[in-house]
Design a protein around this motif. Structure first.
Motif, PDB file in Angstrom:
ATOM      1  N   VAL A 102       0.379  -9.246  27.255  1.00 19.97           N
ATOM      2  CA  VAL A 102      -0.499  -9.319  28.419  1.00 19.97           C
ATOM      3  C   VAL A 102      -0.785  -7.925  28.975  1.00 19.97           C
ATOM      4  CG1 VAL A 102      -0.661 -10.144  30.808  1.00 19.97           C
ATOM      5  CG2 VAL A 102       0.208 -11.661  29.025  1.00 19.97           C
ATOM      6  N   ASP A 107      -8.022  -7.935  27.197  1.00 12.37           N
ATOM      7  CA  ASP A 107      -8.508  -9.305  27.343  1.00 12.37           C
ATOM      8  C   ASP A 107      -7.320 -10.222  27.617  1.00 12.37           C
ATOM      9  OD1 ASP A 107      -9.893 -11.686  27.278  1.00 12.37           O
ATOM     10  OD2 ASP A 107     -10.264 -11.660  25.112  1.00 12.37           O
ATOM     11  N   PRO A 109      -7.024 -12.861  29.556  1.00 10.84           N
ATOM     12  CA  PRO A 109      -7.224 -14.309  29.493  1.00 10.84           C
ATOM     13  C   PRO A 109      -7.000 -14.866  28.082  1.00 10.84           C
ATOM     14  CG  PRO A 109      -8.920 -13.328  30.851  1.00 10.84           C
ATOM     15  CD  PRO A 109      -8.187 -12.185  30.204  1.00 10.84           C
ATOM     16  N   SER A 110      -7.415 -14.122  27.063  1.00  8.94           N
ATOM     17  CA  SER A 110      -7.179 -14.565  25.687  1.00  8.94           C
ATOM     18  C   SER A 110      -5.697 -14.502  25.331  1.00  8.94           C
ATOM     19  CB  SER A 110      -7.990 -13.712  24.700  1.00  8.94           C
ATOM     20  OG  SER A 110      -9.371 -13.940  24.879  1.00  8.94           O
ATOM     21  N   PHE A 112      -3.255 -15.094  27.463  1.00 10.44           N
ATOM     22  CA  PHE A 112      -2.723 -16.333  28.030  1.00 10.44           C
ATOM     23  C   PHE A 112      -2.985 -17.503  27.094  1.00 10.44           C
ATOM     24  CE2 PHE A 112      -3.179 -15.060  32.795  1.00 10.44           C
ATOM     25  CZ  PHE A 112      -1.964 -14.413  32.737  1.00 10.44           C
ATOM     26  N   ALA A 113      -4.231 -17.609  26.641  1.00  9.59           N
ATOM     27  CA  ALA A 113      -4.601 -18.732  25.776  1.00  9.59           C
ATOM     28  C   ALA A 113      -3.776 -18.741  24.495  1.00  9.59           C
ATOM     29  CB  ALA A 113      -6.094 -18.680  25.452  1.00  9.59           C
ATOM     30  N   TYR A 116      -0.452 -20.201  25.288  1.00  6.46           N
ATOM     31  CA  TYR A 116      -0.535 -21.651  25.456  1.00  6.46           C
ATOM     32  C   TYR A 116      -0.661 -22.350  24.100  1.00  6.46           C
ATOM     33  CZ  TYR A 116      -1.692 -20.835  30.453  1.00  6.46           C
ATOM     34  OH  TYR A 116      -1.686 -20.466  31.774  1.00  6.46           O
ATOM     35  N   ASP A 152       0.715 -22.697  34.654  1.00  4.88           N
ATOM     36  CA  ASP A 152       0.761 -22.627  33.192  1.00  4.88           C
ATOM     37  C   ASP A 152       1.240 -23.933  32.564  1.00  4.88           C
ATOM     38  OD1 ASP A 152      -0.020 -19.818  33.100  1.00  4.88           O
ATOM     39  OD2 ASP A 152       1.957 -19.415  33.931  1.00  4.88           O
ATOM     40  N   ARG A 205      -1.652  -9.719  36.690  1.00  8.77           N
ATOM     41  CA  ARG A 205      -2.261 -10.467  35.599  1.00  8.77           C
ATOM     42  C   ARG A 205      -1.607 -11.836  35.413  1.00  8.77           C
ATOM     43  NH1 ARG A 205      -3.893  -6.331  30.638  1.00  8.77           N
ATOM     44  NH2 ARG A 205      -5.306  -5.043  31.872  1.00  8.77           N
ATOM     45  N   GLU A 212     -11.507 -18.659  31.617  1.00 14.08           N
ATOM     46  CA  GLU A 212     -11.695 -18.366  30.191  1.00 14.08           C
ATOM     47  C   GLU A 212     -10.483 -18.796  29.366  1.00 14.08           C
ATOM     48  OE1 GLU A 212     -13.629 -14.819  32.443  1.00 14.08           O
ATOM     49  OE2 GLU A 212     -11.948 -16.236  32.699  1.00 14.08           O
ATOM     50  N   THR A 213      -9.298 -18.700  29.959  1.00 16.07           N
ATOM     51  CA  THR A 213      -8.082 -19.115  29.263  1.00 16.07           C
ATOM     52  C   THR A 213      -8.141 -20.594  28.922  1.00 16.07           C
ATOM     53  OG1 THR A 213      -6.698 -17.416  30.261  1.00 16.07           O
ATOM     54  CG2 THR A 213      -5.593 -19.423  29.532  1.00 16.07           C
ATOM     55  N   LEU A 217      -8.337 -22.601  25.256  1.00 15.87           N
ATOM     56  CA  LEU A 217      -7.375 -23.641  24.870  1.00 15.87           C
ATOM     57  C   LEU A 217      -8.086 -24.928  24.474  1.00 15.87           C
ATOM     58  CD1 LEU A 217      -4.416 -24.657  24.706  1.00 15.87           C
ATOM     59  CD2 LEU A 217      -4.677 -25.369  27.095  1.00 15.87           C
TER      60      LEU A 217
END
Length: 260
Positions: A102, A107, A109-110, A112-113, A116, A152, A205, A212-213, A217
């Motif tokens: 992170v 990026d 958000p990506s 995070f994705a 997940y 999350d 963050r 976007e995350t 997903l």
């Protein structure tokens, strides 16, 4: 019965929403009083617990790590607790690796994705147990799903529920992103104790909930797993579980709302 607000002001928590009132692809709306998502409800005051009880909540699905609740007050005896550590056993090195990812990306958000998605790829049993606990809740009661911040772990499970009943991706992502503003009060003190600017930026963050995350997903679910239904079937849930989730969230029976 009058309309029930989606955002719930229960004293002691900051990020509680009813999953009711969201429009599905067919034009139906998800039902109030069926599923509530929340941050850590062990912070509720006595008045907050009374509000949860009045809303019909009788089962809590706690997605936190085992031991994360250490030292907290007990929930009222009227609340049944189902503990499902969605991320498995706490792993300090895994947490450090995620924080590095992170911190170092442009990026996040990506990032995070990706975290997940990795969880969904490796924690079938835990995801199935969490969703089954929601599906198997007494139809006359509301079920509340929570973690620490309600973002999350809770966000992933709620996304599966909403995708299963055909709530559009944009709506699911908007609901996920709503946690960001709600969590400001929760994280203010934590942000203030960061040791340096790099640590502060990391904490900023991980306190975010970028839409976007969730879009990433949901795209992965659709393209790789056959949507929430395909994923949950692969995880071991059967027709009965999926039917009970759909009845709970979009069925025509008034059972779930009978306690409101």
């Amino acid at each position: 019965m009058g309309a029930v607000e989606r955002v719930l002001a229960w004293e002691g928590c900051v990020n509680i929403r009813d999953l009711g009132g969201l429009e599905t692809a067919s034009g139906a709306r998800t039902r109030h009083g069926a599923v509530v998502r929340a941050d850590n409800v062990r912070r509720l005051s006595p008045a907050g617990w009374q509000a949860a009880h009045a809303h019909g909540v009788r089962r809590l699905v706690d997605l936190r790590f085992q031991g994360e609740e250490r030292g907290e007050p007990e929930a009222p005896e009227t609340m049944e607790i189902v503990e499902v550590s969605l991320f498995g056993q706490f792993d300090r090195e895994r947490e450090r690796a995620f924080n590095r990812m992170v911190s170092e990306t442009d990026d996040f958000p990506s990032a995070f994705a990706a975290g997940y998605i990795h969880m969904l790829e490796t924690r079938f049993d835990q995801v199935a147990a969490a969703v089954a606990a929601i599906a198997d809740t007494d139809p006359g009661h509301c079920v509340l799903v929570h973690c620490f911040a309600g973002k999350d772990r809770t966000g992933i499970v709620c996304a599966l529920l909403l995708d299963l009943v055909d709530v559009p991706d944009d709506t699911i992502a908007t609901d996920y992103a709503a946690s960001e503003q709600n969590m400001t009060a929760l994280f203010t003190g934590w942000l203030a104790t960061a040791e340096d600017e790099a640590e502060l930026e990391l904490r900023r963050r991980v306190s975010r909930a970028p839409s976007e995350t969730m879009h990433a997903l949901l795209s992965w679910l659709d393209e790789t797993a056959g949507g929430a239904e395909g994923y949950l079937r692969s995880a071991g849930l059967d027709d009965g579980h999926l039917s009970r989730i759909r009845t709970r969230l979009v069925g025509t029976s008034s059972e779930c709302a009978s306690n409101l």
